[in-house]
Design an enzyme around this catalytic site. Structure first.
Site, PDB file in Angstrom:
ATOM      1  N   GLN A 227       0.796  -1.223   0.000  1.00  0.00           N
ATOM      2  CA  GLN A 227       0.000   0.000   0.000  1.00  0.00           C
ATOM      3  C   GLN A 227       0.832   1.278   0.000  1.00  0.00           C
ATOM      4  O   GLN A 227       0.276   2.376   0.019  1.00  0.00           O
ATOM      5  CB  GLN A 227      -0.934   0.000   1.212  1.00  0.00           C
ATOM      6  CG  GLN A 227      -2.003  -1.071   1.149  1.00  0.00           C
ATOM      7  CD  GLN A 227      -2.925  -1.029   2.353  1.00  0.00           C
ATOM      8  OE1 GLN A 227      -2.715  -0.290   3.291  1.00  0.00           O
ATOM      9  NE2 GLN A 227      -3.966  -1.848   2.308  1.00  0.00           N
ATOM     10  N   LYS A 228       2.161   1.156  -0.025  1.00  0.00           N
ATOM     11  CA  LYS A 228       3.005   2.339   0.028  1.00  0.00           C
ATOM     12  C   LYS A 228       2.998   3.090  -1.313  1.00  0.00           C
ATOM     13  O   LYS A 228       2.317   2.708  -2.258  1.00  0.00           O
ATOM     14  CB  LYS A 228       4.420   1.947   0.429  1.00  0.00           C
ATOM     15  CG  LYS A 228       4.532   1.461   1.870  1.00  0.00           C
ATOM     16  CD  LYS A 228       4.082   2.519   2.865  1.00  0.00           C
ATOM     17  CE  LYS A 228       4.492   2.219   4.307  1.00  0.00           C
ATOM     18  NZ  LYS A 228       3.972   0.993   4.888  1.00  0.00           N
ATOM     19  N   VAL A 229       3.780   4.163  -1.380  1.00  0.00           N
ATOM     20  CA  VAL A 229       3.796   5.010  -2.584  1.00  0.00           C
ATOM     21  C   VAL A 229       4.113   4.173  -3.816  1.00  0.00           C
ATOM     22  O   VAL A 229       3.462   4.285  -4.852  1.00  0.00           O
ATOM     23  CB  VAL A 229       4.802   6.160  -2.420  1.00  0.00           C
ATOM     24  CG1 VAL A 229       4.823   7.042  -3.672  1.00  0.00           C
ATOM     25  CG2 VAL A 229       4.450   7.014  -1.203  1.00  0.00           C
TER      26      VAL A 229
END
Length: 378
Positions: free
Chosen positions: A185-187
């Site tokens: 779910q990170k950048v």
């Protein structure tokens, strides 16, 4: 009543990401001490963050663990960590037998408060972990000054901050080491899990590289042979993960630009809503907006953050309470439960994280803003 608009989730893997993973699988070179795809990804990360070295590892938490290990953190030592952050910023301290010391955060950026850090320094302080929370830059000038004065190294936890800048420079090169997360779910992601340690110190990079693979390295004078120089870990990144990460990294700029555009749109639509405090972008910085975090300002007759969140979820808006339990109040850190950190404790009851990822369109964002307005109005 649920929302009539279905909001897309994150991450969103492109055809290029999938093709990169397939090509990596077909290479039959899935992991190894020297791996061209992993090294290419490391070079891209280092160049992108403006640092001399990047060492790819299995998770963001592993990155924090290895960074602290490279600093020789161990039993009897203390490491200062913000109370308002994910547990992965603090748990590696305990892996090494050291003691986390929780510091307060600033009320506007929600990042580590340099004054709180200064008040907690002791002769046992071995490191300071500065988290760029939600993609907002911590005050690295002040934090590094505090660390330098005390002779204590600073580790940047930039798990949420690929794309964040300070004074035109990407974060990651301000502290002694920095830690990247590539969780799904990170950048950007490397296909589910992944991370990296960044540094301008060649000795730290060499040690992290050795520690990530059982502590093994070459034997001087005996070409082709390796042995364990010290006890390490199995924290390697696979070829498939590196290939996906490399593909995603090529679009990092575009994805951060989309997040910032979405955040600006939400701020425009939510401006002037009574009882709602919008996120700040400190002067001279670029906020990556991994999360768009708003504060439900307490007031007579106003719904609390938990009530607003419940209303929004019932309407199909995937909002989250943002760190509703400060680390020092959680059972895992019971010895710290009596510590008072008023800002972190207050924010735990007031913050909401709204989606701002690149897959959202103006229609989606407009719907989110409309629902937030209604929920805040009660």
């Amino acid at each position: 009543m649920s929302s009539s608009i279905e909001l897309p989730g994150w991450p969103q893997l492109s055809d290029e990401d999938v093709e990169a993973a397939v090509a990596a699988l077909r290479s039959n070179r899935l992991v190894g001490l020297r791996n061209g795809t992993v090294e290419e990804f490391e070079s891209a990360l280092a160049a992108g963050q403006g640092v001399g070295h990047a060492v790819a590892v299995s998770t963001g938490t592993a990155a924090v663990h290895l960074a602290l290990h490279a600093l020789d953190v161990g039993p009897g030592d203390e490491v200062i960590v913000p109370a308002h952050t994910f547990i992965g910023s603090a748990s590696p301290v305990t892996y090494l037998g050291a003691r986390p010391v929780f510091a307060d955060v600033t009320p506007d950026t929600h990042c580590l408060d340099p004054d709180s850090v200064k008040s907690l320094l002791t002769e046992r302080t071995k490191a300071i972990v500065a988290v760029h929370i939600n993609g907002c830059a911590a005050d690295m000038e002040a934090l590094c000054a505090v660390g330098a004065e005390a002779g204590v190294p600073v580790v940047e936890d930039m798990a949420q901050a690929l794309g964040t800048e300070i004074g035109g420079r990407p974060v990651g090169g301000f502290g002694d080491l920095a830690c990247v997360s590539l969780f799904e779910q990170k950048v950007i992601t490397s296909g589910g899990e992944g991370g990296a340690v960044l540094t301008n110190n060649a000795a730290y990079a060499e040690r992290v590289r050795r520690l990530r693979s059982h502590g093994e390295g070459p034997i001087e004078g005996r070409p082709g042979l390796i042995w364990a120089h010290e006890v390490g870990y199995n924290y390697r990144l696979t070829t498939v993960q590196a290939a996906v990460g490399l593909s995603q990294h090529a679009r990092l700029g575009a994805m951060v630009e989309a997040r910032r555009r979405n955040a600006a749109y939400l701020s425009e639509r939510l401006a002037g809503v009574e009882g709602l405090e919008l996120p700040v972008e400190p002067e001279g910085t670029v906020h990556a907006f991994w999360k768009y975090v708003v504060r439900a300002v307490p007031g007579e007759g106003r719904p609390a953050a938990a009530e607003i969140a419940a209303t929004l979820r019932s309407r199909g808006v995937p909002v989250l309470l943002r760190y509703p339990f400060p680390l020092h109040k959680q059972p895992a850190f019971a010895e710290h439960n009596d510590v008072s950190l008023p800002v972190a404790e207050r924010l735990s009851e007031e913050l909401l994280a709204l989606p701002s990822h690149p897959a959202l369109t103006e229609e989606h964002l407009g719907h989110i803003a409309d629902e937030v307005r209604k929920a805040v109005a009660g």
